[in-house]
Scaffold this motif. Sequence first.
Motif: not given
Length: 113
Positions: A98-109
Amino acid sequence: MNLTYETAADLLIVRIGDDRIDAASAIQFKEAMRSIVQVPGSRVLLDLSNVSFLDSSGLGAIVAVMKMIGPDRKLELAGLTPTVTKVMHLTRMDTVLRIHTQMPAVQGLRHAG
């Protein structure tokens, strides 16, 4: 090999600080990843936004990481540069990973290493 990682819920994000994953660095990459993937999480996301060159050894190292994490965890890629995107497309690895075109937004890093 300059790798850092963060966690959020079931996601382990590994950021690659080097600009190449090639024959000279592939073994170091695999060894560093071997200890990092011990961190729990059902998904492992490699941030390749700094990687401008990936050769067959580097691609083999990414495949080795995919096998290393096992079938119960998913390996995903994000931040691919045009050159790395081309390698993934030519080798058809874009149909396997699975390749994301951009970094996914992630909460709580949480910075972990």
